[in-house]
Write a protein that holds these residues in place. Structure first.
Motif, mmCIF file in Angstrom:
data_model
loop_
_atom_site.group_PDB
_atom_site.id
_atom_site.type_symbol
_atom_site.label_atom_id
_atom_site.label_comp_id
_atom_site.label_asym_id
_atom_site.label_seq_id
_atom_site.Cartn_x
_atom_site.Cartn_y
_atom_site.Cartn_z
ATOM 1 N N ARG A 7 24.682 28.266 43.703
ATOM 2 C CA ARG A 7 24.445 29.354 44.645
ATOM 3 C C ARG A 7 24.790 30.695 44.015
ATOM 4 N N ARG A 8 24.150 31.742 44.523
ATOM 5 C CA ARG A 8 24.421 33.088 44.020
ATOM 6 C C ARG A 8 25.871 33.460 44.327
ATOM 7 N N PRO A 9 26.625 33.969 43.325
ATOM 8 C CA PRO A 9 28.040 34.284 43.566
ATOM 9 C C PRO A 9 28.254 35.295 44.683
ATOM 10 N N ASP A 10 29.213 34.984 45.549
ATOM 11 C CA ASP A 10 29.594 35.849 46.665
ATOM 12 C C ASP A 10 30.847 36.610 46.263
ATOM 13 N N MET A 11 30.682 37.527 45.304
ATOM 14 C CA MET A 11 31.821 38.260 44.748
ATOM 15 C C MET A 11 31.957 39.601 45.457
ATOM 16 N N PRO A 12 33.047 39.811 46.216
ATOM 17 C CA PRO A 12 33.211 41.077 46.935
ATOM 18 C C PRO A 12 33.619 42.210 46.000
ATOM 19 N N ARG A 13 33.689 43.404 46.535
ATOM 20 C CA ARG A 13 34.120 44.571 45.764
ATOM 21 C C ARG A 13 35.008 45.454 46.639
ATOM 22 N N GLY A 14 36.204 45.772 46.133
ATOM 23 C CA GLY A 14 37.081 46.711 46.805
ATOM 24 C C GLY A 14 37.686 46.218 48.107
ATOM 25 N N GLU A 15 37.775 44.900 48.300
ATOM 26 C CA GLU A 15 38.312 44.358 49.544
ATOM 27 C C GLU A 15 39.750 43.871 49.416
ATOM 28 N N GLY A 16 40.380 44.121 48.243
ATOM 29 C CA GLY A 16 41.759 43.707 48.041
ATOM 30 C C GLY A 16 42.751 44.766 48.499
ATOM 31 N N PRO A 17 44.043 44.461 48.434
ATOM 32 C CA PRO A 17 45.070 45.380 48.938
ATOM 33 C C PRO A 17 45.412 46.523 47.984
ATOM 34 N N GLN A 18 44.967 46.472 46.718
ATOM 35 C CA GLN A 18 45.360 47.469 45.724
ATOM 36 C C GLN A 18 44.136 48.243 45.206
ATOM 37 N N GLU A 19 44.413 49.440 44.695
ATOM 38 C CA GLU A 19 43.353 50.247 44.086
ATOM 39 C C GLU A 19 43.178 49.912 42.610
ATOM 40 N N TYR A 72 48.219 45.938 27.841
ATOM 41 C CA TYR A 72 47.849 45.507 29.186
ATOM 42 C C TYR A 72 46.341 45.580 29.386
ATOM 43 N N TYR A 73 45.879 44.792 30.370
ATOM 44 C CA TYR A 73 44.505 44.848 30.854
ATOM 45 C C TYR A 73 44.522 45.585 32.187
ATOM 46 N N LEU A 74 43.610 46.530 32.369
ATOM 47 C CA LEU A 74 43.589 47.387 33.558
ATOM 48 C C LEU A 74 42.240 47.282 34.263
ATOM 49 N N TYR A 75 42.295 47.023 35.569
ATOM 50 C CA TYR A 75 41.075 46.967 36.386
ATOM 51 C C TYR A 75 41.270 47.822 37.633
ATOM 52 N N PRO A 76 40.249 48.606 38.020
ATOM 53 C CA PRO A 76 38.965 48.786 37.339
ATOM 54 C C PRO A 76 39.065 49.726 36.142
ATOM 55 N N SER A 77 38.046 49.714 35.308
ATOM 56 C CA SER A 77 38.024 50.527 34.096
ATOM 57 C C SER A 77 38.068 52.012 34.425
ATOM 58 N N THR A 78 38.668 52.763 33.502
ATOM 59 C CA THR A 78 38.689 54.226 33.626
ATOM 60 C C THR A 78 37.637 54.885 32.735
ATOM 61 N N LEU A 79 36.776 54.106 32.103
ATOM 62 C CA LEU A 79 35.714 54.673 31.286
ATOM 63 C C LEU A 79 34.728 55.452 32.155
ATOM 64 N N PRO A 80 34.082 56.475 31.592
ATOM 65 C CA PRO A 80 33.078 57.217 32.373
ATOM 66 C C PRO A 80 31.996 56.289 32.913
ATOM 67 N N ASP A 104 39.645 43.373 44.479
ATOM 68 C CA ASP A 104 38.391 43.048 45.167
ATOM 69 C C ASP A 104 38.547 42.020 46.282
ATOM 70 N N GLY A 105 39.654 41.299 46.310
ATOM 71 C CA GLY A 105 39.887 40.390 47.421
ATOM 72 C C GLY A 105 39.915 38.920 47.062
ATOM 73 N N VAL A 106 39.215 38.515 45.989
ATOM 74 C CA VAL A 106 39.273 37.126 45.526
ATOM 75 C C VAL A 106 39.250 37.118 43.996
ATOM 76 N N SER A 107 39.788 36.063 43.439
ATOM 77 C CA SER A 107 39.669 35.837 41.995
ATOM 78 C C SER A 107 38.202 35.703 41.625
ATOM 79 N N HIS A 108 37.854 36.161 40.415
ATOM 80 C CA HIS A 108 36.451 35.995 40.027
ATOM 81 C C HIS A 108 36.127 34.570 39.593
ATOM 82 N N GLN A 109 37.041 33.647 39.836
ATOM 83 C CA GLN A 109 36.655 32.238 39.789
ATOM 84 C C GLN A 109 35.609 31.936 40.864
#
Length: 432
Positions: free
Chosen positions: A327-339, A245-253, A312-317
């Motif tokens: 235009r500069r990407p308007d990529m949110p952070r932590g605005e989605g329903p899941q941790e 599986y792929y897991l986001y966000p990373s658990t690396l230090p 984060d709330g939107v696909s990184h598309q």
């Protein structure tokens, strides 16, 4: 005024994702080529696909404001050719090939970030003396081999013995032409150094085995500024090379992720890549505290789209579309329903088999209903051979993918088990 964005290989799932992005109320998305042509096949006639795409664009009665894609080869290498012709934004073909031509990519990495690059050499799999030449390049067993250009983990092999190498070269000789011939066409369109042009599409890479905790750094370059925006862990099945599986966000230090971001900014700036998204696969060897760069991909990872949307709330598309429109990407952070969120791969570890039973549409819907927000895609149909599946690694077959989110990783894994209890696949003619 409506802005027109052409998307290579657009399907309905991704069309829905695109319509949920920020700032697209005035954007009209148009398909360019079909998924069957660019991703649901192993035959790539790039000149014919380019001509069909150009015919579509030439016939369009309106502005062409962006041409984008989210798929690996051949889309990633066709994009700069189309964007160059129609005067829309993308990185240059040469900068993309510095990432996608694996030998050229390693040479460029060795210039800019030598401490994070394994030993490597190129070899011709049709050369009967290839193994001895690999040894002359100071590579000893075990090592890893892969095509100069591949996608996913296709035709990648760990080599622990001469017998392993013989098996790998037999498979490479039989199948590499499906990639090498179209990739050679792309190389012919680029301004390449002589030593790189000589390493044609049928060549392969041999590399020192590297390992540790694997992850992917997603990023983009906007007007020369390199911006990493998310790190996704890649978790493998125990004792094998196939992804679980792929897991986001990373658990690396955090310090490890910060160092990876620093390396990312260095190498992408050195390459001259600009105004496009990318991702870089890394390993962190926890014992030696060593970071290895595995490879650079000149696209966002489609598998990660739902993960970013859940967390984060939107696909990184969002990144792909914003950059295509200048235009500069308007990529949110932590605005989605899941941790946390993951894509799980349900795999079978056969050499080949016939699919005797697949879950019905109703069964898949019932399974997905076990955890709200779950999406399931099945890749097989009844009576097909697993070997008919495109883009598979050398050790397993991905039968289905399951995307889901949760508030913590342990709950995510438990949820996956509950979903999979509802999915019943059966196989016959199994070759172990």
């Amino acid at each position: 005024m409506t802005r027109n964005v052409f998307v290579i290989g657009l399907n309905e799932l991704n069309a829905d994702r695109l319509r949920r992005l920020r700032g697209v109320d005035d954007v009209q998305f148009h398909p360019l080529l079909t998924p069957a042509q660019v991703s649901e096949t192993q035959e790539f006639d790039i000149p014919a696909m380019l001509k069909e795409a150009e015919d579509t664009l030439d016939a369009f009665d309106g502005s062409i404001d962006a041409i984008v894609g989210y798929i690996d080869f051949p889309v990633s290498t066709m994009l700069p050719l189309l964007c160059r012709k129609y005067g829309v934004r993308n990185s240059s073909l040469e900068s993309m090939l510095k990432c996608e031509h694996k030998y050229w990519s390693r040479k460029v990495m060795a210039e800019a970030i030598p401490d994070h690059v394994p030993k490597f050499t190129a070899f011709d799999p049709f050369d009967d003396d290839a193994l001895s030449k690999i040894g002359e390049a100071d590579l000893r067993f075990p090592f890893f081999v892969k095509p100069i250009k591949s996608s996913g983990s296709r035709l990648g092999f760990r080599i622990d013995s001469p017998e392993d190498f013989d098996y790998a070269t037999e498979k490479l000789r039989a199948e590499i032409g499906q990639i090498s011939e179209p990739f050679n066409y792309v190389m012919e369109q680029a301004d390449l150094p002589d030593d790189i042009r000589a390493v044609e599409g049928h060549y392969c890479m041999a590399e020192q085995v590297i390992g540790g905790r694997q992850c992917t750094v997603e990023g983009y370059v906007y007007e020369g500024e390199v911006v990493p925006y998310g790190t996704v862990d890649s978790i493998r099945y125990p004792q094998v090379l196939s992804f679980f599986y792929y897991l986001y966000p990373s658990t690396l230090p955090r310090r490890v992720q910060d160092k990876m971001h620093e390396i990312t900014r260095t190498i992408m700036g050195h390459i001259g890549y600009d105004n496009a998204g990318f991702n870089i696969e890394y390993y962190w060897d926890e014992v030696q505290n060593k970071i290895w760069l595995l490879e650079i991909n000149t696209r966002i990872a489609q598998s990660h789209c739902d993960l970013f949307e859940m967390v984060d709330g939107v696909s990184h598309q969002q990144v792909t579309i914003d950059l295509g429109l200048g235009r500069r990407p308007d990529m949110p952070r932590g605005e989605g329903p899941q941790e946390v969120a993951a894509e799980f791969f349900y795999r079978v570890f056969f050499t080949d088999a016939t699919v005797a039973r697949v879950p019905s549409r109703a069964e898949i819907e019932v399974a997905a209903e076990q955890v709200p927000g779950t999406r399931i895609t099945s890749y097989v149909s009844r009576n097909m051979k697993l070997s008919e599946l495109p883009e598979q690694d050398a050790y397993s077959f991905a039968v289905a993918s399951v995307w889901m989110g949760a508030h913590k990783t342990s709950k995510l894994l438990w949820n996956y088990e509950q979903v999979m209890k509802r999915l019943n696949y059966e196989f016959t003619d199994i070759a172990e």
